[in-house]
Design an enzyme around this catalytic site. Structure first.
Site, PDB file in Angstrom:
ATOM      1  CD  GLU A  23      14.783  85.934  58.429  1.00  0.00           C
ATOM      2  OE1 GLU A  23      14.414  85.078  57.616  1.00  0.00           O
ATOM      3  OE2 GLU A  23      15.361  85.656  59.477  1.00  0.00           O
ATOM      4  CD1 TRP A  41       8.650  68.980  76.695  1.00  0.00           C
ATOM      5  CD2 TRP A  41      10.059  67.264  76.732  1.00  0.00           C
ATOM      6  NE1 TRP A  41       8.742  68.511  75.430  1.00  0.00           N
ATOM      7  CE2 TRP A  41       9.606  67.433  75.402  1.00  0.00           C
ATOM      8  CE3 TRP A  41      10.946  66.235  76.996  1.00  0.00           C
ATOM      9  CZ2 TRP A  41      10.009  66.629  74.350  1.00  0.00           C
ATOM     10  CZ3 TRP A  41      11.343  65.429  75.940  1.00  0.00           C
ATOM     11  CH2 TRP A  41      10.889  65.628  74.640  1.00  0.00           C
ATOM     12  CD  GLU A  73      19.616  85.091  63.769  1.00  0.00           C
ATOM     13  OE1 GLU A  73      20.181  84.707  62.725  1.00  0.00           O
ATOM     14  OE2 GLU A  73      18.390  84.969  63.953  1.00  0.00           O
ATOM     15  CE  LYS A  83      10.266  78.102  60.728  1.00  0.00           C
ATOM     16  NZ  LYS A  83      11.112  79.144  61.361  1.00  0.00           N
ATOM     17  CE  LYS A 104      15.334  85.779  62.822  1.00  0.00           C
ATOM     18  NZ  LYS A 104      16.342  85.071  62.236  1.00  0.00           N
ATOM     19  CB  CYS A 130       5.326  71.383  80.953  1.00  0.00           C
ATOM     20  SG  CYS A 130       6.962  70.772  81.387  1.00  0.00           S
ATOM     21  CG  HIS A 174      41.165  96.013  58.469  1.00  0.00           C
ATOM     22  ND1 HIS A 174      42.482  96.404  58.503  1.00  0.00           N
ATOM     23  CD2 HIS A 174      40.916  95.445  59.684  1.00  0.00           C
ATOM     24  CE1 HIS A 174      43.027  96.058  59.653  1.00  0.00           C
ATOM     25  NE2 HIS A 174      42.103  95.470  60.390  1.00  0.00           N
ATOM     26  NE  ARG A 228       2.194  72.947  75.455  1.00  0.00           N
ATOM     27  CZ  ARG A 228       2.045  74.139  76.032  1.00  0.00           C
ATOM     28  NH1 ARG A 228       1.546  75.128  75.322  1.00  0.00           N
ATOM     29  NH2 ARG A 228       2.368  74.323  77.258  1.00  0.00           N
ATOM     30  CG  ASN A 261       4.356  74.211  82.381  1.00  0.00           C
ATOM     31  OD1 ASN A 261       4.359  73.012  82.671  1.00  0.00           O
ATOM     32  ND2 ASN A 261       3.527  74.737  81.511  1.00  0.00           N
ATOM     33  N   GLY A 262       8.486  74.971  84.122  1.00  0.00           N
ATOM     34  CA  GLY A 262       9.635  75.839  84.402  1.00  0.00           C
ATOM     35  C   GLY A 262      10.662  75.130  85.271  1.00  0.00           C
TER      36      GLY A 262
HETATM   37  C1  AGP Z   1      16.147  82.361  59.525  1.00  0.00           C
HETATM   38  O1  AGP Z   1      15.305  83.282  60.154  1.00  0.00           O
HETATM   39  C2  AGP Z   1      15.610  81.896  58.189  1.00  0.00           C
HETATM   40  N1  AGP Z   1      14.293  81.400  58.316  1.00  0.00           N
HETATM   41  C3  AGP Z   1      16.601  80.950  57.500  1.00  0.00           C
HETATM   42  O2  AGP Z   1      17.872  81.547  57.499  1.00  0.00           O
HETATM   43  C4  AGP Z   1      16.738  79.560  58.166  1.00  0.00           C
HETATM   44  O3  AGP Z   1      17.424  79.674  59.383  1.00  0.00           O
HETATM   45  C5  AGP Z   1      17.536  78.661  57.214  1.00  0.00           C
HETATM   46  O4  AGP Z   1      16.811  78.522  56.018  1.00  0.00           O
HETATM   47  C6  AGP Z   1      17.811  77.265  57.806  1.00  0.00           C
HETATM   48  O5  AGP Z   1      16.590  76.629  58.048  1.00  0.00           O
HETATM   49  P1  AGP Z   1      16.618  75.288  58.948  1.00  0.00           P
HETATM   50  O6  AGP Z   1      17.070  75.702  60.308  1.00  0.00           O
HETATM   51  O7  AGP Z   1      15.211  74.772  58.922  1.00  0.00           O
HETATM   52  O8  AGP Z   1      17.599  74.346  58.320  1.00  0.00           O
END
Ligand code: AGP
Length: 613
Positions: free
Chosen positions: A493, A74, A486, A608, A490, A2, A509, A27, A100-101
């Site tokens: 990377e 939304w 995950e 990205k 983070k 929103c 193990h 958005r 919003n919310g």
């Molecule tokens: C995650 O922080 C990375 N940018 C990377 O693992 C990403 O999730 C992966 O390349 C998949 O990208 P997507 O979700 O655009 O398919």
């Protein structure tokens, strides 16, 4: 997501608000509206669909005045329609509100207000706000005090902006929880209120950002800010760079930090239009899931890459637990070389923020070639993964700029939870009471996420303690095991520190040999069905001299007595806990990388979207 724009000053409000909303269009929304005070009356124009539809209506039926508020919506409660679009006016026609919310306690409020004779004209939770303000005005309070009482009475993560024809010298706004921002812009004898900087950047660069549980009274000559409890606040006035990219970051140093905090709004928006809290039903029309298909499916492959694959691992637990359909996660780069066993009773669910990841697209094509029904959960509207699927769920989080995925990790957790409920409902394996309870829990998410993100300072302290480590182990079990993967990803990377996510039960193990005082261990130990197992895991790590940091549920004294550091999170239903336990890990990775002075938004070697094999 929103959008909100408000104006008070000497110029015509309508074009300022309309053009401001246009700058927030990226958005996403499904209806729009504007209210302006004209000749001492509040005039409202609202339309479903795109902003241009509202623009056409304003051409035909213009409104003039120098006080107004506007909104792009939304839908969360009530279908997208002019009737449900904001702004919403109360019974007297003298007060108007946009929000919003999600008002978590809107059902109780509706009952209370209906008992007073209020007749609701929309299906929205927002309408309860304007009637509540009128309720307090009728008790003799002025607008500011009536608004304050209302803000204290509603629960959830909300941004509210309101005005009254009887007090036309002010706009009142509040940020309750973290449902997105409130930006107050300072002009020359005119003031602006917006949900994001781009909406008002052409008019002013001097802005104030409201913090959670703050409210502001905005007149044409300035703004006074207080806490909801009434203590005066002197907020810092920021001067925003003209460059839209810098403006986009608002008060944040990096897009990643902004997007971490945006998750409250993103999680609200991924629910948008899909949850009927009153009937306890889920609507995912773009998934094209019919009862016949739901009953035919007897296996689901979840395929994705990187962070998206870890989201799929959480989804596997949700789909199997709720819908009782076997689900298996196969990463995109392996799927088409693994000769997956597929027939017409198989579904392939791809998860992708960009919708353009080559490995994930190839997996979808393989599923299609072998006769599976192919679904996708995607953020980028119009991307290939959305176009080639038989049905899809849009994450609806708005653009994710930071290479390290954050809101596009938590949104698909909610989307898979909703998919599992819908699948179970259509297969007839979910009784009414259980379904209502599962759906009702969705209402808690924005507020739980907001309350977790408000603890950023604690995470930053731990980041300073860990900034020079050479490696780190992340351990989790059950539904929070993928959060260990995950969290480790983070850190790897964006800070370039080696980290490994590992099933906690597997440590004995072999990998437990890694633990010593040089190898910190981060344990996911929230109150979930695996909590006791994680307690012994912490003991094992401590016994080997490891420094243990734990993500634990508020009040868990047992973990506090054992771990060296605790990152506290509020109690959450266990199936939704990964949405909350991942947040401190996102912040931890972010702050370690920021302290190390690294390029958080564009880490080395990364893109990205990986559009090559
Ligand atoms: C995650 O922080 C990375 N940018 C990377 O693992 C990403 O999730 C992966 O390349 C998949 O990208 P997507 O979700 O655009 O398919």
């Amino acid at each position: 997501m929103c959008g909100i724009v408000g104006y008070i000053g000497g110029r015509d409000a309508t074009p300022i608000i309309y053009n401001g909303l246009k700058r927030l269009e990226y958005r996403g929304y499904d209806s729009a509206g504007i209210a302006v005070l004209q000749n001492e009356q509040i005039e409202v124009r609202r339309e479903a669909g795109k902003l241009s539809a509202l623009g056409n209506l304003l051409q035909k039926s213009p409104i003039e005045g120098s006080l107004g508020i506007g909104h792009t919506r939304w839908a969360t409660h009530g279908a997208p329609s002019a009737r449900n679009a904001h702004p919403h006016v109360g019974r007297t026609g003298r007060v108007v509100v946009v929000q919003n919310g999600i008002v978590e306690n809107f059902l109780e409020l509706r009952d209370e207000l209906s008992a007073e004779g209020v007749e609701f004209k929309s299906d929205t939770d927002t309408e309860t706000i304007v009637h509540l303000v009128e309720h307090y005005l009728a008790s003799g309070l002025n607008l500011v005090e009536a608004a304050r009482k209302t803000f204290q009475h509603i629960q959830g993560a909300n941004v509210v902006v309101l005005m009254s024809a009887d007090e036309p010298d002010k706009i009142v706004t509040a940020r309750i929880g973290n449902a997105g921002g409130v930006v107050i812009g300072f002009g020359e004898e005119e003031m602006f209120v917006a949900s994001d900087v781009p909406a008002i950047l052409e008019h002013t660069r001097r802005v104030v950002f409201l913090e959670s549980r703050q409210m502001a009274v905005v007149t044409r000559n300035g703004a006074s800010v207080e806490t909801l409890e009434g203590s005066r606040v002197q907020p810092e006035v920021h001067v925003v760079a003209w460059d839209p990219v810098a403006a986009e970051k608002g008060a944040y140093r990096h897009f990643m930090q902004k997007e971490i905090h945006e998750q409250v709004r993103a999680l609200t928006d991924t629910l948008a239009g899909r949850v009927d809290f009153e009937r306890g039903k889920i609507r995912l029309p773009d998934l094209n899931l019919t009862p016949e298909l739901a009953k035919r499916i007897d296996k689901i492959y979840i395929t994705a890459c990187g962070t998206a694959a870890y989201a799929g691992m959480v989804g596997k637990t949700l789909i199997e637990k709720i819908a009782r359909v076997p689900a298996e996660v196969v990463i995109g780069s392996e799927f088409r070389y693994s000769d997956p066993i597929i027939d017409e009773r198989t579904a392939v669910l791809a998860i992708s923020q960009s919708g353009e990841t080559a490995d994930t697209l190839a997996a979808m094509e393989e599923g299609r070639r072998k006769g599976a029904v192919v679904w996708s959960i995607v953020n980028a509207i119009g991307s290939q993964a959305m176009r080639i699927a038989d049905g899809s769920i849009s994450m609806q989080t708005g653009p994710e700029i930071g290479v390290a995925s954050t809101k596009a990790f938590t949104a698909p957790l909610v989307d898979q939870y909703m998919l599992a409920i819908l699948l179970a409902d259509l297969r007839g394996v979910l009784d009414e009471k259980t379904r209502h309870a599962l759906v009702s829990d969705l209402r808690l998410i924005p507020d739980l996420a907001g309350r977790t993100l408000e603890r950023e300072a604690d995470v930053e302290k731990l980041a300073y303690a860990l900034k020079d480590i050479k490696g780190c182990l992340y351990l989790g079990r059950g539904i929070n095991m993928p959060i260990a993967y995950e969290g480790a990803l983070k850190l790897k990377e964006i800070s370039y520190i080696h980290a490994e996510g590992y099933p906690a039960g597997e440590m004995k193990h072999g990998p437990i040999a890694l633990i010593d005082e040089e190898m910190p261990v981060l344990c996911l130990a929230p109150k979930d069905p695996w909590h006791e197992k994680m307690i012994s895991q912490i003991q094992q790590a401590k016994a080997r001299g490891g420094m243990v940091a734990a993500v634990a549920t508020d009040g868990d004294e047992l973990v506090a007595s054992m771990a060296d550091h605790v990152l506290w999170v509020p109690e959450a239903p266990w199936m939704l806990s990964p949405i909350i336990t991942v947040l401190p890990l996102q912040l931890l990775a972010y702050h370690i990388a920021a302290i190390r002075g690294l390029d958080v938004d564009q880490p080395r070697n990364l893109a990205k979207s990986v559009t090559v094999e």
